[in-house]
Design an enzyme around this catalytic site. Sequence first.
Site, PDB file in Angstrom:
ATOM      1  N   SER A 222       7.739  10.993  -1.359  1.00 53.71           N
ATOM      2  CA  SER A 222       7.035  12.187  -0.882  1.00 53.71           C
ATOM      3  C   SER A 222       5.978  11.829   0.159  1.00 53.71           C
ATOM      4  CB  SER A 222       6.397  12.930  -2.057  1.00 53.71           C
ATOM      5  OG  SER A 222       5.563  12.076  -2.819  1.00 53.71           O
TER       6      SER A 222
ATOM      7  N   ASP B 206       9.059   8.785  -5.227  1.00 55.37           N
ATOM      8  CA  ASP B 206      10.032   9.756  -4.707  1.00 55.37           C
ATOM      9  C   ASP B 206       9.983   9.911  -3.197  1.00 55.37           C
ATOM     10  OD1 ASP B 206       7.642  11.069  -4.374  1.00 55.37           O
ATOM     11  OD2 ASP B 206       8.281  12.943  -5.321  1.00 55.37           O
TER      12      ASP B 206
ATOM     13  N   VAL C 124       1.285   9.182  -6.911  1.00 53.37           N
ATOM     14  CA  VAL C 124       1.008  10.599  -6.682  1.00 53.37           C
ATOM     15  C   VAL C 124       1.987  11.469  -7.463  1.00 53.37           C
ATOM     16  CG1 VAL C 124       0.843  12.435  -4.946  1.00 53.37           C
ATOM     17  CG2 VAL C 124      -0.131  10.179  -4.489  1.00 53.37           C
TER      18      VAL C 124
ATOM     19  N   ASP D 249      -8.580 -11.279   1.044  1.00 51.69           N
ATOM     20  CA  ASP D 249      -8.509 -12.615   0.470  1.00 51.69           C
ATOM     21  C   ASP D 249      -8.863 -13.599   1.573  1.00 51.69           C
ATOM     22  OD1 ASP D 249      -7.864 -15.085  -0.564  1.00 51.69           O
ATOM     23  OD2 ASP D 249      -5.872 -14.521  -1.277  1.00 51.69           O
TER      24      ASP D 249
ATOM     25  N   ASP E 177      -0.373 -14.535  -3.592  1.00 54.62           N
ATOM     26  CA  ASP E 177      -0.586 -15.571  -4.601  1.00 54.62           C
ATOM     27  C   ASP E 177      -1.818 -15.235  -5.434  1.00 54.62           C
ATOM     28  OD1 ASP E 177      -2.742 -16.130  -2.952  1.00 54.62           O
ATOM     29  OD2 ASP E 177      -2.043 -18.107  -2.333  1.00 54.62           O
TER      30      ASP E 177
ATOM     31  N   PRO F 259      -7.278   6.225  -6.243  1.00 53.91           N
ATOM     32  CA  PRO F 259      -8.569   5.565  -6.489  1.00 53.91           C
ATOM     33  C   PRO F 259      -9.173   4.987  -5.215  1.00 53.91           C
ATOM     34  CG  PRO F 259      -6.766   4.146  -7.170  1.00 53.91           C
ATOM     35  CD  PRO F 259      -6.143   5.463  -6.812  1.00 53.91           C
TER      36      PRO F 259
ATOM     37  N   ARG G 270       0.832  -1.205   0.000  1.00 51.44           N
ATOM     38  CA  ARG G 270       0.000   0.000   0.000  1.00 51.44           C
ATOM     39  C   ARG G 270       0.867   1.257   0.000  1.00 51.44           C
ATOM     40  NH1 ARG G 270      -5.285   1.085   1.044  1.00 51.44           N
ATOM     41  NH2 ARG G 270      -5.839   3.034   2.084  1.00 51.44           N
TER      42      ARG G 270
ATOM     43  N   HIS H 198       0.769   4.021  -2.990  1.00 55.40           N
ATOM     44  CA  HIS H 198       0.315   5.367  -2.654  1.00 55.40           C
ATOM     45  C   HIS H 198       1.412   6.409  -2.875  1.00 55.40           C
ATOM     46  CE1 HIS H 198      -3.624   4.813  -0.292  1.00 55.40           C
ATOM     47  NE2 HIS H 198      -3.424   3.744  -1.050  1.00 55.40           N
ATOM     48  N   ASP H 199       2.659   6.012  -2.787  1.00 64.28           N
ATOM     49  CA  ASP H 199       3.742   6.946  -3.075  1.00 64.28           C
ATOM     50  C   ASP H 199       3.911   7.125  -4.579  1.00 64.28           C
ATOM     51  OD1 ASP H 199       5.987   8.622  -2.409  1.00 64.28           O
ATOM     52  OD2 ASP H 199       7.279   6.999  -3.087  1.00 64.28           O
TER      53      ASP H 199
ATOM     54  N   ASN I 170      -4.498   8.362   2.676  1.00 65.52           N
ATOM     55  CA  ASN I 170      -3.239   7.909   3.266  1.00 65.52           C
ATOM     56  C   ASN I 170      -3.312   7.702   4.772  1.00 65.52           C
ATOM     57  OD1 ASN I 170      -1.763   7.821   0.849  1.00 65.52           O
ATOM     58  ND2 ASN I 170      -1.352  10.014   0.936  1.00 65.52           N
TER      59      ASN I 170
ATOM     60  N   GLY J 127       5.103  10.120  -8.433  1.00 62.67           N
ATOM     61  CA  GLY J 127       6.158   9.196  -8.807  1.00 62.67           C
ATOM     62  C   GLY J 127       6.796   8.619  -7.559  1.00 62.67           C
TER      63      GLY J 127
ATOM     64  N   HIS K 194      -4.209  -6.812  -3.188  1.00 63.31           N
ATOM     65  CA  HIS K 194      -5.311  -7.200  -2.306  1.00 63.31           C
ATOM     66  C   HIS K 194      -5.281  -8.678  -1.935  1.00 63.31           C
ATOM     67  CE1 HIS K 194      -7.865  -3.530  -3.767  1.00 63.31           C
ATOM     68  NE2 HIS K 194      -6.826  -3.190  -3.021  1.00 63.31           N
TER      69      HIS K 194
END
Length: 312
Positions: free
Chosen positions: A72, A70, A66, A229, A237, A156, A58, A62-63, A90, A68, A187
Amino acid sequence: MRAIRALFILFCFLVPSALAQLRLGFYGRSCPRAESIVANVVANRFRRDRSITAAFLRMQFHDCFVRGCDASLLIDPRPGRPSEKSTGPNASVRGYEVIDEAKRQLEAACPRTVSCADIVTLATRDSVALAGGPRFSVPTGRRDGLRSSPNDVNLPGPTIPVGASIQLFAAQGMNVNDMVTLIGGGHSVGVTHCSLFQDRLADPAMDRTLNARLRNTCRAPNDPSVFLDQRTPFIVDNAIYGEIQRQRGILRIDQNLGLDRSTRGIVSSFASSNALFRQRFAQAMVKMGTIRVLTGRSGEIRRNCRVFNNGR
């Protein structure tokens, strides 16, 4: 002579760009133990908490999606200066303290050499392997960004339509196969809260047995969480793709991957072959790790992953 001069000009133009690119073993001379230090820190945490794989998957997603890859996302908010961490999407990202520990050890071994962006990439890669997923090499040489603003965050949600998700991934240079691989693979471990899949509980097409079990769990107070899952919740997997085919996808986006004509064939292929999923997942992770990276003299190498070097 004219041709030689043209070739020389072209060489001068291309070499700085080529030298600035990511490459395998980037720290081979400057910090030979870099990858092993990160691997040991991640392994120590994984022994106590197997859910750290989901946290890192995650975090990297999430990095990278946004500004790239980097780092941030790692910047802490300060009074009057919010950061990407300040945003709702976040709020549930965790694992920062593991990155901090890896950075602490790396700074002791090789000061101002290994970027926080590379630490996130390496930690995610290592945690995937520890969780039974594929082992793969990742190029390094990223540098850390100089901006972290909540205004840049547009990630998203769990109910995003497949078409919109395809567009979002395409904007990052990722194709439909990459999207199905990263969403499903991401997921295959981790949890989600009941508040995020109420629409699925109201869906009559959802597997009745699973629906009843989830409804029972979600009756408890404080927005309980459930495994995304239900078969192999701590293993990276292909099991989740089989679950999706049986109307057992918990999040709307997961289930829709199995229904939309642009993605259901990929879901079927992965459900039938864990070997194929592992191959594609490794490829997609490496590809995601190259989104709009800073290299060469761009950005900086942070001394503390939570703070820009100039302290702002």
